[in-house]
Design an enzyme around this catalytic site. Structure first.
Site, PDB file in Angstrom:
ATOM      1  N   SER A  31      10.207   7.028   2.678  1.00 23.74           N
ATOM      2  CA  SER A  31      10.308   7.435   4.234  1.00 23.74           C
ATOM      3  C   SER A  31      10.107   6.413   4.991  1.00 23.74           C
ATOM      4  CB  SER A  31       9.379   8.565   4.635  1.00 23.74           C
ATOM      5  OG  SER A  31       7.945   8.405   4.522  1.00 23.74           O
ATOM      6  N   ARG A  86       3.769  -7.806 -17.402  1.00 23.21           N
ATOM      7  CA  ARG A  86       3.865  -7.679 -15.770  1.00 23.21           C
ATOM      8  C   ARG A  86       4.589  -8.897 -15.393  1.00 23.21           C
ATOM      9  NH1 ARG A  86       1.264  -4.006 -12.850  1.00 23.21           N
ATOM     10  NH2 ARG A  86       0.241  -2.550 -14.148  1.00 23.21           N
ATOM     11  N   MET A 111       4.645   0.972  -6.356  1.00 23.27           N
ATOM     12  CA  MET A 111       3.315   1.467  -6.764  1.00 23.27           C
ATOM     13  C   MET A 111       3.052   0.484  -7.995  1.00 23.27           C
ATOM     14  SD  MET A 111       2.087   3.730  -5.069  1.00 23.27           S
ATOM     15  CE  MET A 111       0.753   4.615  -5.945  1.00 23.27           C
ATOM     16  N   HIS A 130      -0.042   0.450   4.441  1.00 22.20           N
ATOM     17  CA  HIS A 130      -1.168   1.131   3.754  1.00 22.20           C
ATOM     18  C   HIS A 130      -1.772   2.329   4.869  1.00 22.20           C
ATOM     19  CE1 HIS A 130      -4.405   1.842   0.965  1.00 22.20           C
ATOM     20  NE2 HIS A 130      -5.318   2.237   1.992  1.00 22.20           N
ATOM     21  N   ASP A 166      -4.793  -4.705  -1.423  1.00 27.68           N
ATOM     22  CA  ASP A 166      -5.008  -4.259  -0.151  1.00 27.68           C
ATOM     23  C   ASP A 166      -5.761  -4.934   0.977  1.00 27.68           C
ATOM     24  OD1 ASP A 166      -3.361  -1.949  -0.639  1.00 27.68           O
ATOM     25  OD2 ASP A 166      -4.923  -0.723  -1.140  1.00 27.68           O
TER      26      ASP A 166
HETATM   27  C1  GRF Z   1       3.006   5.704   2.557  1.00 28.54           C
HETATM   28  O1  GRF Z   1       2.063   6.349   2.754  1.00 28.54           O
HETATM   29  C2  GRF Z   1       2.533   4.091   2.511  1.00 28.54           C
HETATM   30  O2  GRF Z   1       1.553   4.004   3.401  1.00 28.54           O
HETATM   31  C3  GRF Z   1       1.843   3.928   1.193  1.00 28.54           C
HETATM   32  O3  GRF Z   1       2.764   4.807   0.233  1.00 28.54           O
HETATM   33  C4  GRF Z   1       3.323   5.816   0.980  1.00 28.54           C
HETATM   34  C5  GRF Z   1       4.952   5.631   0.611  1.00 28.54           C
HETATM   35  O4  GRF Z   1       5.530   6.715   1.333  1.00 28.54           O
HETATM   36  N1  GRF Z   1       1.851   2.472   0.799  1.00 28.54           N
HETATM   37  P1  GRF Z   1       7.155   6.531   1.474  1.00 28.54           P
HETATM   38  O5  GRF Z   1       7.672   6.284  -0.058  1.00 28.54           O
HETATM   39  O6  GRF Z   1       7.426   5.417   2.468  1.00 28.54           O
HETATM   40  O7  GRF Z   1       7.396   7.795   2.168  1.00 28.54           O
END
Ligand code: GRF
Length: 221
Positions: A31, A86, A111, A130, A166
């Site tokens: 999103s 990695r 992730m 974040h 972070d």
């Molecule tokens: C968001 O809440 C962002 O802050 C975090 O991961 C989520 C990703 O959501 N790092 P999307 O895939 O952008 O919808």
């Protein structure tokens, strides 16, 4: 020593850098990627989406990119024949980004922890969003952490990415109230709406230049 160096060409005056090419890295929903796509389409963000890369073949964000006719690439981190370590994975990522002349790498729900291979290739040129007001609630489930802690305000943070999880210089933040009737989902939705506002603004700021890093502080020149 103050630094402002995005990408492979440190030390130049970034405000005059014509390269506005973004590489967006995702793992899921996408999103925030959509918010970037929409901001570019609406000319609120003067940037070019060079590529969207996902470490998961099933990431919903890939469809968003394809629908917007943006180049996509899947680098599946579970493919150990291709990526034994990695570092191998990150070397491959860097090669793909370099080939497309990407200036700023935007993590949007990507992730994975980054190795020095990646961080060193893009000094002060990897940005993340974040869902909390850092340094409160780093790591996963930041919305739950804030809700469970009982803070009255949380929010969203855009920060440069360093080796500290972070923990890099904060570019912009947006506060979000926590209401008594909230559950984690209603709170997360309120934060997400502000993320979508914040991330394109922060990317624009980074691309425009006129900033420097002092210690851990992101400052206007
Ligand atoms: C968001 O809440 C962002 O802050 C975090 O991961 C989520 C990703 O959501 N790092 P999307 O895939 O952008 O919808």
């Amino acid at each position: 020593m103050p630094t402002e160096n995005m990408g492979s060409d440190p030390g130049t005056v970034r405000g005059s850098d014509p390269n506005r090419r973004l590489g967006v890295l995702i793992s899921g929903r996408g999103s925030n990627l959509q918010a970037i796509i929409d901001a570019i389409a609406a000319k609120r963000l003067n940037a070019e989406l060079a590529v969207v890369i996902s470490n998961r073949p099933d990431a919903a964000g890939l469809k968003r990119a394809r629908d917007a006719r943006v180049d996509t690439l899947v680098l599946d981190h579970t493919d150990k024949a291709r990526f034994a370590t990695r570092e191998d994975y990150d070397r491959h990522l860097v090669r793909e980004l370099n080939q497309r002349n990407v200036r700023l790498v935007c993590l949007a729900g990507f992730m994975r922890l980054l190795t020095n291979v990646f961080l060193d290739a893009y000094p002060n040129a990897i940005v993340n969003i974040h869902p909390s007001l850092l340094p409160s609630f780093p790591g996963t489930n930041a919305q739950y952490q804030a809700w469970e802690h009982g803070v009255k305000w949380t929010g969203a943070t855009v920060h440069l990415v360093t080796a500290e999880l972070d923990g890099g210089p904060i570019v912009m933040q947006e506060p979000v109230p926590v209401k008594d009737g909230d559950d984690v989902d209603t709170l997360a939705a309120r934060i997400l709406e502000r993320e979508h506002y914040l991330y394109p603004l922060a990317i624009q700021l980074l691309l425009n230049g006129g900033w420097r890093i002092e210690g851990r502080r992101f400052l206007a020149i």
